[in-house]
Design a protein around this motif. Structure first.
Motif, PDB file in Angstrom:
ATOM      1  N   THR A 182       0.833  -1.195   0.000  1.00  0.00           N
ATOM      2  CA  THR A 182       0.000   0.000   0.000  1.00  0.00           C
ATOM      3  C   THR A 182       0.871   1.250   0.000  1.00  0.00           C
ATOM      4  OG1 THR A 182      -0.144   0.050   2.417  1.00  0.00           O
ATOM      5  CG2 THR A 182      -1.860  -1.148   1.239  1.00  0.00           C
ATOM      6  N   GLN A 183       0.346   2.307  -0.609  1.00  0.00           N
ATOM      7  CA  GLN A 183       1.019   3.604  -0.622  1.00  0.00           C
ATOM      8  C   GLN A 183      -0.033   4.704  -0.562  1.00  0.00           C
ATOM      9  OE1 GLN A 183       4.016   4.227  -3.636  1.00  0.00           O
ATOM     10  NE2 GLN A 183       4.839   2.166  -3.442  1.00  0.00           N
ATOM     11  N   ALA A 184       0.406   5.902  -0.189  1.00  0.00           N
ATOM     12  CA  ALA A 184      -0.486   7.070  -0.144  1.00  0.00           C
ATOM     13  C   ALA A 184      -0.063   8.056  -1.225  1.00  0.00           C
ATOM     14  CB  ALA A 184      -0.426   7.741   1.220  1.00  0.00           C
ATOM     15  N   PRO A 185      -0.984   8.533  -2.051  1.00  0.00           N
ATOM     16  CA  PRO A 185      -0.634   9.524  -3.075  1.00  0.00           C
ATOM     17  C   PRO A 185      -0.180  10.833  -2.437  1.00  0.00           C
ATOM     18  CG  PRO A 185      -2.765   8.520  -3.530  1.00  0.00           C
ATOM     19  CD  PRO A 185      -2.388   8.129  -2.132  1.00  0.00           C
ATOM     20  N   PRO A 186       0.696  11.587  -3.108  1.00  0.00           N
ATOM     21  CA  PRO A 186       1.085  12.897  -2.585  1.00  0.00           C
ATOM     22  C   PRO A 186      -0.077  13.876  -2.689  1.00  0.00           C
ATOM     23  CG  PRO A 186       1.982  12.584  -4.780  1.00  0.00           C
ATOM     24  CD  PRO A 186       1.371  11.275  -4.374  1.00  0.00           C
TER      25      PRO A 186
ATOM     26  N   LEU B 189       7.614  -2.720 -17.198  1.00  0.00           N
ATOM     27  CA  LEU B 189       8.323  -3.118 -18.411  1.00  0.00           C
ATOM     28  C   LEU B 189       9.789  -2.697 -18.363  1.00  0.00           C
ATOM     29  CD1 LEU B 189       5.702  -2.369 -21.222  1.00  0.00           C
ATOM     30  CD2 LEU B 189       6.420  -4.600 -20.365  1.00  0.00           C
ATOM     31  N   ASN B 190      10.076  -1.656 -17.595  1.00  0.00           N
ATOM     32  CA  ASN B 190      11.458  -1.196 -17.430  1.00  0.00           C
ATOM     33  C   ASN B 190      12.174  -1.874 -16.272  1.00  0.00           C
ATOM     34  OD1 ASN B 190      11.732   0.642 -19.584  1.00  0.00           O
ATOM     35  ND2 ASN B 190      10.521   2.167 -18.475  1.00  0.00           N
ATOM     36  N   GLY B 191      11.526  -2.895 -15.682  1.00  0.00           N
ATOM     37  CA  GLY B 191      12.190  -3.687 -14.667  1.00  0.00           C
ATOM     38  C   GLY B 191      11.961  -3.268 -13.241  1.00  0.00           C
ATOM     39  N   ALA B 192      11.004  -2.370 -12.980  1.00  0.00           N
ATOM     40  CA  ALA B 192      10.758  -1.910 -11.621  1.00  0.00           C
ATOM     41  C   ALA B 192      10.164  -3.022 -10.763  1.00  0.00           C
ATOM     42  CB  ALA B 192       9.809  -0.710 -11.630  1.00  0.00           C
ATOM     43  N   THR B 193      10.447  -2.973  -9.460  1.00  0.00           N
ATOM     44  CA  THR B 193       9.797  -3.870  -8.510  1.00  0.00           C
ATOM     45  C   THR B 193       8.348  -3.441  -8.318  1.00  0.00           C
ATOM     46  OG1 THR B 193      10.374  -2.515  -6.599  1.00  0.00           O
ATOM     47  CG2 THR B 193      12.003  -4.154  -7.311  1.00  0.00           C
ATOM     48  N   ARG B 194       7.570  -4.251  -7.620  1.00  0.00           N
ATOM     49  CA  ARG B 194       6.165  -3.899  -7.366  1.00  0.00           C
ATOM     50  C   ARG B 194       6.063  -2.564  -6.636  1.00  0.00           C
ATOM     51  NH1 ARG B 194       3.608  -8.188  -3.888  1.00  0.00           N
ATOM     52  NH2 ARG B 194       1.708  -6.971  -4.197  1.00  0.00           N
ATOM     53  N   ALA B 195       6.882  -2.373  -5.618  1.00  0.00           N
ATOM     54  CA  ALA B 195       6.832  -1.131  -4.850  1.00  0.00           C
ATOM     55  C   ALA B 195       7.272   0.055  -5.696  1.00  0.00           C
ATOM     56  CB  ALA B 195       7.707  -1.243  -3.604  1.00  0.00           C
ATOM     57  N   GLU B 196       8.308  -0.133  -6.503  1.00  0.00           N
ATOM     58  CA  GLU B 196       8.792   0.945  -7.364  1.00  0.00           C
ATOM     59  C   GLU B 196       7.757   1.319  -8.417  1.00  0.00           C
ATOM     60  OE1 GLU B 196      13.587  -0.129  -7.136  1.00  0.00           O
ATOM     61  OE2 GLU B 196      12.331  -0.922  -8.750  1.00  0.00           O
ATOM     62  N   ALA B 197       7.116   0.313  -9.000  1.00  0.00           N
ATOM     63  CA  ALA B 197       6.105   0.574 -10.030  1.00  0.00           C
ATOM     64  C   ALA B 197       4.901   1.290  -9.439  1.00  0.00           C
ATOM     65  CB  ALA B 197       5.671  -0.733 -10.691  1.00  0.00           C
TER      66      ALA B 197
ATOM     67  N   ALA C  69       5.867   4.910  -8.893  1.00  0.00           N
ATOM     68  CA  ALA C  69       5.932   5.636 -10.156  1.00  0.00           C
ATOM     69  C   ALA C  69       4.532   5.979 -10.657  1.00  0.00           C
ATOM     70  CB  ALA C  69       6.679   4.798 -11.199  1.00  0.00           C
ATOM     71  N   ALA C  70       3.609   5.029 -10.548  1.00  0.00           N
ATOM     72  CA  ALA C  70       2.241   5.262 -11.012  1.00  0.00           C
ATOM     73  C   ALA C  70       1.528   6.301 -10.151  1.00  0.00           C
ATOM     74  CB  ALA C  70       1.470   3.947 -10.994  1.00  0.00           C
ATOM     75  N   VAL C  71       1.717   6.224  -8.838  1.00  0.00           N
ATOM     76  CA  VAL C  71       1.095   7.184  -7.929  1.00  0.00           C
ATOM     77  C   VAL C  71       1.566   8.600  -8.242  1.00  0.00           C
ATOM     78  CG1 VAL C  71       1.120   7.986  -5.535  1.00  0.00           C
ATOM     79  CG2 VAL C  71       0.606   5.596  -6.037  1.00  0.00           C
ATOM     80  N   ASN C  72       2.863   8.763  -8.434  1.00  0.00           N
ATOM     81  CA  ASN C  72       3.407  10.099  -8.704  1.00  0.00           C
ATOM     82  C   ASN C  72       2.990  10.618 -10.076  1.00  0.00           C
ATOM     83  OD1 ASN C  72       4.723  10.294  -6.215  1.00  0.00           O
ATOM     84  ND2 ASN C  72       6.510   9.184  -6.967  1.00  0.00           N
ATOM     85  N   PHE C  73       2.962   9.746 -11.070  1.00  0.00           N
ATOM     86  CA  PHE C  73       2.564  10.147 -12.415  1.00  0.00           C
ATOM     87  C   PHE C  73       1.093  10.555 -12.432  1.00  0.00           C
ATOM     88  CE2 PHE C  73       1.467   9.583 -16.889  1.00  0.00           C
ATOM     89  CZ  PHE C  73       2.597  10.042 -17.542  1.00  0.00           C
ATOM     90  N   GLY C  74       0.253   9.743 -11.756  1.00  0.00           N
ATOM     91  CA  GLY C  74      -1.164  10.059 -11.695  1.00  0.00           C
ATOM     92  C   GLY C  74      -1.435  11.359 -10.953  1.00  0.00           C
ATOM     93  N   ALA C  75      -0.708  11.591  -9.860  1.00  0.00           N
ATOM     94  CA  ALA C  75      -0.885  12.823  -9.091  1.00  0.00           C
ATOM     95  C   ALA C  75      -0.476  14.042  -9.908  1.00  0.00           C
ATOM     96  CB  ALA C  75      -0.072  12.756  -7.805  1.00  0.00           C
TER      97      ALA C  75
END
Length: 302
Positions: A249-253, A276-284, A287-293
């Protein structure tokens, strides 16, 4: 040690390709209000939004959809190509008007929306011909990359797709499109390489009951037979549940929202690109949370 990126980064996006007509007001609204604001018309649709976000991630997705041979359709194809999307395999023989999504957004988020996807629904499995009869694949030589599927496809199409040999080797990313359409996705729950991307309301619709948070929602869909489920919950929390692994779990900024439509689609694209670039589950997930925010905050190229 970070894993090596997968060799096959080919992506097909299957689903809605239409015009988004979005009215945004800086004022809070009640049903029946008539207020000043701005109206934008941009290329949209869940699958299309994900594809365009993947282009911004320096990937090259292929679009499979239905776009009519009318002036709005011609303009939509031209604009999508200009933005970097491959539309060469889009079905264009529909007699119906090119599809449209109409939404009203306020500072509180999405107030209401209507999706008119009749051209896509009428095309049915015809849009899948390039994966069944070439040049993208066939039953004897199935596509082996990633396939993004959105819930704007009809239940009949999704049911057939779930048992279609042409998708037997594909890694699926599933995006419902709305809570109303989330229930169409149940035939894909047993696909061994499917990742479900849902918001809390879509997860509740699929499960059929209220859920407390993103983590409980992801776990509930997992219990229905899915192998992996990622659930967003607005600004509250995000969860990644995977069969046989611990839930992350993570919290969006915190951000000041400028737009809502397409936020979840950009999240999906960023998550897919990171893995696809090799990120771990936590890293991915991060990345998605920050991009979406960043997208919600109004940044064009987060």
């Amino acid at each position: 040690m970070q894993p090596s990126p997968p060799q096959d980064t080919r992506i097909i996006c299957i689903g809605a390709m239409l015009w988004d007509v979005i009215g945004r007001s800086t004022r809070r609204m009640q049903p029946g209000d008539d207020v000043a604001g701005r109206v934008h018309r941009i290329p949209g649709g869940v699958a299309m939004n994900i594809g365009l976000a993947l282009v911004r991630q320096r990937l090259a997705p292929v679009m499979l959809s239905s776009v009519s041979r009318d002036p709005p359709g011609d303009l939509l194809i031209a604009e999508a190509e200009r933005m970097g999307m491959d539309t060469h395999h889009v079905w264009r023989e529909s007699d119906l008007p090119t599809d449209t999504y109409l939404a009203v957004e306020t500072p509180d988020g999405l107030m209401a929306a209507v999706a008119d996807a009749r051209a896509l629904e009428a095309a049915g499995t015809t849009i899948l011909a390039p994966l069944r009869e070439g040049p993208l694949g066939s039953a004897e030589d199935p596509w082996t990359g990633t396939v993004v599927i959105d819930g704007n496809l009809t239940l009949n199409v999704i049911t057939g797709l779930a048992r279609d040999r042409c998708f037997s080797r594909a890694r699926l990313r599933i995006a419902p499109a709305s809570p109303d359409k989330a229930t169409r996705l149940w035939p894909l729950l047993s696909h061994p390489q499917a990742v479900f991307h849902l918001n809390l309301a879509e997860a509740e619709a699929l499960v059929g009951r209220r859920l407390e948070n993103a983590a409980s929602a992801a776990t509930a869909v997992l219990s229905m037979g899915a192998r992996r489920v990622i659930v967003t919950n607005g600004s509250s929390d995000v969860a990644d549940a995977k069969s046989g692994s611990a839930t992350i779990t993570q919290a969006p900024p915190p951000v000041t929202p400028v737009r809502v439509t397409g936020a979840g689609d950009n999240f999906v694209a960023a998550h897919l690109a990171a893995e696809l670039n090799g990120a771990t589950r936590a890293e991915a997930l991060a990345a998605a949370v920050n991009f979406g925010a960043a997208y919600v905050a109004g940044k064009e190229h987060p």
